[in-house]
Design an enzyme around this catalytic site. Structure first.
Site, PDB file in Angstrom:
ATOM      1  N   LYS A   1       0.851  -1.193   0.000  1.00  0.00           N
ATOM      2  CA  LYS A   1       0.000   0.000   0.000  1.00  0.00           C
ATOM      3  C   LYS A   1       0.881   1.235   0.000  1.00  0.00           C
ATOM      4  O   LYS A   1       1.232   1.780   1.041  1.00  0.00           O
ATOM      5  CB  LYS A   1      -0.934  -0.006   1.212  1.00  0.00           C
TER       6      LYS A   1
ATOM      7  N   SER B   1      -8.454  -0.567  -5.248  1.00  0.00           N
ATOM      8  CA  SER B   1      -8.756  -0.166  -3.874  1.00  0.00           C
ATOM      9  C   SER B   1     -10.257   0.039  -3.704  1.00  0.00           C
ATOM     10  O   SER B   1     -11.028  -0.899  -3.850  1.00  0.00           O
ATOM     11  CB  SER B   1      -7.968   1.086  -3.489  1.00  0.00           C
TER      12      SER B   1
END
Length: 617
Positions: A208, A408
């Site tokens: 991430k 996402s």
């Protein structure tokens, strides 16, 4: 004294120029308002009058970008931007689906005998959109009608579409700029330290990397490994398609930097001759020579003093009325934010209301969610996802059609669908969550400003002028970890996987559509046409029509949109021209940086967003 006088005179001169600029801007805006009202009245009466289409070429003179859902989807958009001048052409947005529909109608139109791709003002589109346009171009060419690409030069995006042409012309002083793909971000750790800003990061996911610009001065090894994988896949997909169109191998199309330099040297540094030698183009010719050849093919139009053609912006053939029950098409196009939709962003309230309308409308039998988003707010994504769950609960099938990216939060809203279809070049996955809170206690302290007070609990003493209490930081991290667990759980439930299986392909890892299919995150590789067929199949429809859920802006909205485009086209150049050269370059780089932190409004500061997904050059 002389210097002081010059300074005062300079201030007065710039103030006077500013006043004149504002005055002229207001007068021009008022004039445009009157003109557009007149045009609107005219079009109202002309709307049902069919336009006579001359026999000749369809001139695909694309300007600006191609997107799933333009900010202004209205006939006034094109007229308004033309009225504001060519400076805004490259900021124009074109609907992908309107463009493909127009190309397919031209294929079956007996008055359209061929096509001319004039792409000098075409800025670009994501790779799945280019593939979908290319599919329509291939259908046109396979119908027996020729396609000619003409250009002074071709960038990579322009050349992708040009490669579908029967013949590619290039100016003798032009070039075909094939160089590959790259991503670049600005990193702010050193800057934040210098201005003494404290960045509090809460995240889950090895890959991430969205928050890395705030906590590093370079890319992490994990992010580098992940990005190298998918950007290499995108480039290979590009080479495979274009090479096949040109009947070359990928290595012939792009032999590498060293061989390109050698080939350019053999051509005496002549980029156009190099393109011809490499079979990237078919003929080097000036504009007059190309025009003469097009006149021989399509005939001469005395009225326009050019070859017979109709611009794609003027081509409006009559369409047969669609019959049958409806399939709704709802767009998630852009970063996902809480609240109503704004230009360039997906508003959870607006999208949820559109889905609710589709759920309650008895004429709508299925829903296609077109997702082209890097993600955004967790709470906003959940608002949209819950509406999709409600649609499925009453028996209406939901099919997700992924565009350039559905990462996402874009994957969060896609997960509950009955069926997910992605392009091989879609960027998806990036299943991970983070939170960002900046505090400025050290910045204020450095200038002699401090914050103090009393609170009934550490959790009440939350302010950006103080360091975050340890108790709040612990709660925030737990909240982020809980959000990640919910993310992988809802994916596991929807995709019939275990949370452990999802976690193995999650951790914020970005996947190409082809890899996502192997990992069980999507059901099929395909395009929007495949999504329509699947929705009709699941709803058991034999005849159907598409119901597009798009905003129909008011005249005031259109004027404000055109005003904004014009300002952005003029002001940056004016302001940047006043900056010294080094600052000018930095300003341009900063303007190109993704606006991740501009509109973050999640009430719990939780975000699922892929920063690098939209920054491929």
């Amino acid at each position: 004294m002389r210097t002081l006088w010059r300074f005062i005179a300079g201030i007065f001169r710039w103030t006077w120029h500013l006043i004149n600029f504002v005055r002229e801007l207001i007068l021009n805006l008022f004039l445009i308002f009157l003109i557009l009202i007149g045009v609107g009245i005219y079009l109202t009466f002309q709307n049902n009058v069919s336009m006579e289409i001359p026999r000749g070429a369809l001139l695909v003179d694309l300007k600006g970008t191609v997107v799933d859902s333009p900010a202004v989807n209205n006939r006034f958009r094109l007229l308004g931007r033309e009225l504001l001048g060519t400076s805004s052409n490259r900021q124009q947005e074109n609907s992908l689906f309107d463009l493909v529909d127009t190309l397919r109608k031209a294929k079956d139109d007996k008055n359209i005998t061929g096509m001319v791709l004039q792409l000098n003002d075409f800025v670009g589109a994501d790779q799945p959109s280019l593939q979908y346009i290319g599919k329509a171009l291939r259908e046109f060419r396979d119908s027996g009608k020729p396609i000619y690409a003409i250009g002074d030069s071709y960038n990579q995006t322009q050349y992708y579409l040009a490669s579908y042409a029967t013949k590619i012309y290039l100016s003798p002083l032009g070039a075909v700029d094939l160089h590959g793909f790259a991503t670049n971000n600005l990193y702010y750790k050193a800057l934040l330290e210098k201005v003494k800003v404290t960045t509090n990061i809460f995240r889950v996911g090895t890959y991430k990397s969205a928050v890395e610009p705030l906590i590093r001065n370079d890319m992490s090894p994990e992010a580098r490994e992940a990005d190298s994988r998918w950007i290499g896949g995108l480039w290979q997909n590009y080479l495979d398609t274009v090479a096949a169109n040109r009947q070359l191998t990928p290595d012939q199309l792009f032999p590498g930097a060293a061989d390109i330099i050698n080939g350019l040297k053999a051509a005496g540094g002549d980029t156009a001759q190099f393109a011809l030698n490499s079979k990237l183009v078919d003929e080097l010719a000036s504009r007059p020579v190309i025009e003469n050849q097009l006149v021989k093919t399509f005939g001469w139009n005395k009225t326009n003093n050019n070859f017979n053609s109709v611009s794609i912006y003027d081509y409006q053939p009559q369409s047969p009325a669609e019959l049958g029950e409806e399939i709704a098409v709802v767009f998630v196009n852009g970063p996902i934010m809480d609240g109503p939709q704004t230009a360039g962003n997906v508003g959870s309230d607006t999208t949820a209301e559109q889905l609710r309308q589709a759920r309650l409308d008895p004429n709508i039998k299925a829903v296609i969610l077109r997702v082209n988003s890097p993600g955004g707010s967790v709470s906003a994504s959940e608002v949209i996802r819950s509406e999709l769950v409600a649609i499925r609960a009453i028996g209406k099938p939901v099919v997700v059609s992924m565009g350039g990216m559905a990462a996402s939060g874009g994957y969060w809203v896609s997960a509950p669908a009955d069926y997910i279809i992605a392009s091989p070049s879609t960027l998806t996955g990036s299943i991970g969550i983070f939170g960002v809170i900046n505090t400025f206690e050290n910045t204020l302290d450095s200038i002699g400003v401090n914050t103090d007070g009393v609170a009934t609990s550490p959790l009440a003493d939350i302010t950006v002028t103080k360091a975050l209490p340890a108790e709040f930081s612990q709660m925030m991290q737990q909240n982020i970890e809980n959000g990640y667990k919910k993310f992988i759980t809802l994916v596991a439930d929807s995709r019939k996987m275990t949370p452990e299986q999802v976690d193995q392909v999650a951790q914020g890892h970005v996947w190409l559509g082809s890899d996502a299919r192997k990992n069980g995150l999507v059901d099929q590789l395909g395009d929007f046409d495949d999504a329509v067929k699947k929705a009709a199949e699941l709803a058991k429809l034999t005849h159907w029509q598409l119901s597009w859920f798009v905003d129909n802006p008011s005249l005031a909205d259109i004027l404000l949109s055109q005003f904004n485009v014009s300002i952005h086209a003029m002001l940056p150049a004016m302001i940047q021209s006043m900056l010294p050269a080094p600052l000018n370059s930095l300003a341009k780089a900063a303007a190109e940086q993704p606006g991740l932190f501009n509109n973050l409004n999640d009430p719990q500061h939780r975000y699922a967003i892929c920063l690098t997904c939209g920054e491929v050059r």
